[in-house]
Design a protein around this motif. Sequence first.
Motif, mmCIF file in Angstrom:
data_model
loop_
_atom_site.group_PDB
_atom_site.id
_atom_site.type_symbol
_atom_site.label_atom_id
_atom_site.label_comp_id
_atom_site.label_asym_id
_atom_site.label_seq_id
_atom_site.Cartn_x
_atom_site.Cartn_y
_atom_site.Cartn_z
ATOM 1 N N SER A 70 0.807 -1.222 0.000
ATOM 2 C CA SER A 70 0.000 0.000 0.000
ATOM 3 C C SER A 70 0.841 1.274 0.000
ATOM 4 N N THR A 71 1.924 1.275 0.768
ATOM 5 C CA THR A 71 2.661 2.524 0.992
ATOM 6 C C THR A 71 3.317 3.040 -0.279
ATOM 7 N N THR A 89 0.965 4.112 -3.231
ATOM 8 C CA THR A 89 0.320 5.407 -2.997
ATOM 9 C C THR A 89 1.307 6.540 -3.218
ATOM 10 N N LEU A 109 -5.773 14.091 -0.455
ATOM 11 C CA LEU A 109 -6.008 12.652 -0.275
ATOM 12 C C LEU A 109 -7.358 12.436 0.394
ATOM 13 N N ALA A 152 -8.771 9.688 2.349
ATOM 14 C CA ALA A 152 -8.287 8.477 3.010
ATOM 15 C C ALA A 152 -9.454 7.635 3.519
ATOM 16 N N ARG A 162 -1.632 3.925 3.509
ATOM 17 C CA ARG A 162 -1.818 4.810 2.349
ATOM 18 C C ARG A 162 -1.593 6.269 2.726
ATOM 19 N N TYR A 188 1.190 8.552 1.013
ATOM 20 C CA TYR A 188 0.864 9.909 0.558
ATOM 21 C C TYR A 188 1.918 10.902 1.050
ATOM 22 N N VAL A 241 -6.050 12.198 -4.781
ATOM 23 C CA VAL A 241 -5.847 10.755 -4.719
ATOM 24 C C VAL A 241 -6.952 10.178 -3.838
ATOM 25 N N ALA A 269 -8.418 6.713 -1.908
ATOM 26 C CA ALA A 269 -7.711 5.561 -1.355
ATOM 27 C C ALA A 269 -8.428 4.229 -1.480
ATOM 28 N N CYS A 288 -6.512 7.026 -8.398
ATOM 29 C CA CYS A 288 -7.190 6.247 -7.363
ATOM 30 C C CYS A 288 -6.436 4.967 -7.024
ATOM 31 N N PHE A 289 -6.551 4.584 -5.768
ATOM 32 C CA PHE A 289 -6.048 3.290 -5.315
ATOM 33 C C PHE A 289 -7.215 2.324 -5.455
#
Length: 324
Positions: free
Chosen positions: A146-147, A150, A167, A169, A180, A184, A228, A230, A257-258
Amino acid sequence: MGSEMCIRDSPHTRQAVLDAVEELGYTPNTLARSLVTARTRSIGLAVSAISNPYFTEILQGVEAAALECGYSLLIADPHDDPAHERKVVQLLHERRVEGMIVAPSPEPGELLAYLKRHEVPAVFLDRLVGSPADDRPLFDQVCAESTEPTAGLVTHLAGLGHRRIGLVAGLPGLSTTTERITGYRHGLAAAGLPYDERILVHGDSEAAGAERATAELLRLGSRPTALVTANNAMTIGALRALRAHGLSVPGDIALCCFDDFAWADLFSPRLTAVSQPSRDIGARAVQMLLDRIADPGRPTRTERLPCTFVHRTSCGCPEERNPS
């Protein structure tokens, strides 16, 4: 006696028995067999928001892998509520599943206590419990990275000239939300941009929450020029808010987008996204659980699967641009 019984007689006898089984339409009685063997060949799956396309794809991966290994699946939705989560897990346990795959809630204390007290084989998926640095987590776990993905979305937007990147979140308390947000902030730092807490809002991992949170961002005097989101449910909410305010993507505000989803390239513009290996996560969770059932004393482990950057046009890049 089951259809998989061992037939030690001649090939002719074996074929005669199998022909009789076929002609009579015999099927094994799984319940009766479980009373004899103390095994039900079933797995419990507890995930919230089963209607979410991301969890739907995970479910497909779990189901396919379980069936391939001869296991049936019992499914329940804990609704991200710790008390309901505890009840759901107890009900699955009472139905004598051999193990459970769970996407834990933000406050999984009761869940952990129940699983430990009853020594239930379990695997956590998508959402981790405990410190990410733990060498020996309480339970086996599998999730996507995830990290860094993002951070990659943020640096991609920064590379396009954006200096105020917001973001939306997820639900506070989830490991995915924490990671995430960390990604960010790493992305901002890598791009030499300051962190402004006013443009980090929580959409609580669902569409309605993201719509409200995005509307908050748009009311700021100096609103973000890029956003962004999440997870995929929050992407939908953010798009609704942007449309309600008469803003276009990417003309007025860029968006990444995640979570990719099946119709992401059907939007106009097409959505630039991080794609998680959802089905692989589900399949891997099944294999980890079966390993745990076969060897209860094996060391616990956390596995992370890589994501993929899917470059489209909502970030503001032209259609013909290659992924960076």
